[in-house]
Write an enzyme that holds these catalytic residues in place. Structure first.
Site, PDB file in Angstrom:
ATOM      1  CB  ALA A  14       5.040 -31.062 -20.346  1.00 56.34           C
ATOM      2  CG  ASP A  15       6.472 -33.930 -15.242  1.00 55.40           C
ATOM      3  OD1 ASP A  15       6.655 -32.722 -15.024  1.00 55.40           O
ATOM      4  OD2 ASP A  15       7.346 -34.792 -15.049  1.00 55.40           O
ATOM      5  CG  MET A  16       0.971 -36.393 -17.260  1.00 58.46           C
ATOM      6  SD  MET A  16      -0.614 -36.801 -16.443  1.00 58.46           S
ATOM      7  CE  MET A  16      -0.012 -37.832 -15.126  1.00 58.46           C
TER       8      MET A  16
ATOM      9  CB  VAL B 155       0.727 -32.468 -15.508  1.00 55.07           C
ATOM     10  CG1 VAL B 155       1.334 -32.756 -14.130  1.00 55.07           C
ATOM     11  CG2 VAL B 155      -0.782 -32.642 -15.473  1.00 55.07           C
TER      12      VAL B 155
END
Lengths: 283, 283
Positions: free
Chosen positions: B190-192, B200
């Site tokens: 995940a990025d966020m 995200v």
């Protein structure tokens, strides 16, 4: 060119046509058969050579219903009525014409379901989609087009939009979910209509259908009824092609998979729109 | 090299790193900051130049939570405690180490949820996915990896599988739906992590999650808690990059879209697995 060379050239062209939809490929095969009947060095008793070629053409693209259906119709007509080469060639071209008209009728029926100003997302390339957007270009509309890896058929679709001056956004297949939010509906063509109402089309179509369902947008399939086959999903042979087409690095322990077609289940499809609104009689 | 050139080089490297995951990019930025603190021609009063560079680094990749979080932690420490350049550099490297340990802890927690012999499908590339498969290579397992257009990060993932001798199938993003049938579970990085439990990650992750839900297979997100931000999906700026990256033809009326990230809603996620099973204290 010998008869055998003529036949091989046609088989190769059909087997390696990776960008056209199933309908277009079926018409290409029929036109090729008509040429074979006209050009090959055959005596009238040799009509079985043309029939054998038709059967070979069916086998090289097993997932393509129109190829099975239209060549099957041609074969029955030729064999049952003992047609001459000239008659066989003429019948092939009649079927090409019939197929083109069915495409036009299907697209006209689909247009009636699209409000002017709509944003339509589509995947891959097909004759019905081309016909549909030619009609849609008469009024304001917009398109969102996926690139459709590995064949990039979406580039052909985008070129069409460019010619028709339809504002178009071209996206990677991975972005379908995010751009579906901007669309009013999804419309795709089909390679086969199955017995249970599900549809076979280019890989990625199922993901588009899932995303449309999740976003509560209608998902239409627009195609001709000769794409219907009396098969259920488990009975369908889905074409897989050479992994080299992806252009990925060759690595030990890594197998590159290139499945062209997949099944979109009936419950994700809002409607299959065909030419049956104004049906034609098979020639 | 002048201080300004050093700073520009780092900003350029972070802005144009299109293949690594957000955690790796955050570590790259911190290491670069440590180098800047050691190498730049600065007098001790100039620490604000390093702080300004840290803020610029945050801005060039707004969708990357770890960059915001780790650089934010570093900035607070440097500014509140009036650190020397040597101390600031050492603190940046401590955070890099902390981040690496969080990745390792997250992957270990994830492994406990995977039965030996499982087939795991994943999308894109991330440090946690790398760590996870390094651990998984200890017992029989298989991978299905998407190519992840347009950056082809999946090729990096496939190279890892090759090195680890994990049997791997590499597919186009469009084939996700069809190959999910062969998988026991989907796992992504995940990025966020957002406030409402959504995540995200690279475009295509949402489609994989939809397909996993439809196939009734678990969909895991494995990442470190410093990817958490106090934002809701509507507040997130999702990176869009230049359409040229797709390599598509340039056509009138056709705009090429290249949205990198998208939101996977919480209801599609079986579990977000982080290092919190064995939490660490932020240095």
């Amino acid at each position: 060119m010998t008869n055998d060379q003529l036949a091989q050239r046609l088989l190769y062209a059909i087997q390696n046509n990776r960008v056209d939809g199933a309908g277009q490929i079926a018409r290409q095969a029929l036109s090729g058969l008509a040429d074979y009947c006209s050009q090959a060095h055959l005596t009238e008793g040799d009509i079985q050579q043309a029939c054998r070629l038709a059967r070979q053409l069916q086998r090289v693209r097993p997932s393509m219903a129109p190829l099975q259906q239209l060549l099957g119709t041609w074969l029955r007509e030729v064999e049952q009525n003992d047609l001459s080469f000239a008659q066989a060639a003429a019948h092939a071209m009649q079927l090409v014409q019939y197929s083109k008209e069915a495409v036009a009728h299907s697209a006209r029926a689909m247009v009636q379901r699209i409000k002017p100003g709509s944003v339509v997302i589509t995947h891959s390339w097909s004759s019905t989609i081309r016909e549909l957007f030619c009609l849609l270009s008469q009024w304001p509309c917009q398109a969102i087009v996926t690139e459709s890896r590995p064949g990039y058929e979406g580039y052909k679709t985008a070129e069409l939009m460019s010619e028709l001056e339809i504002p178009c956004r071209l996206i990677t297949d991975a972005q379908m979910g995010v751009w579906l939010e901007e669309a009013d509906m999804a419309v795709i063509g089909a390679d086969m209509l199955l017995e249970d109402g599900s549809v076979v089309n280019k890989a990625g179509s199922y993901l588009l259908a899932l995303a449309a369902k999740a976003a509560n947008k209608p998902f239409y399939v627009c195609c001709e009824t000769f794409k219907r086959v009396d098969l259920f999903p488990s009975m369908v042979e889905l074409e897989q092609h050479n992994g080299n087409e992806l252009g990925a690095p060759s690595l030990a322990h890594v197998e590159i998979k290139n499945q062209y077609f997949e099944v979109v289940p009936a419950h994700l499809i809002t409607e299959v729109v065909t030419e049956q609104a104004s049906p034609q009689k098979l020639p």
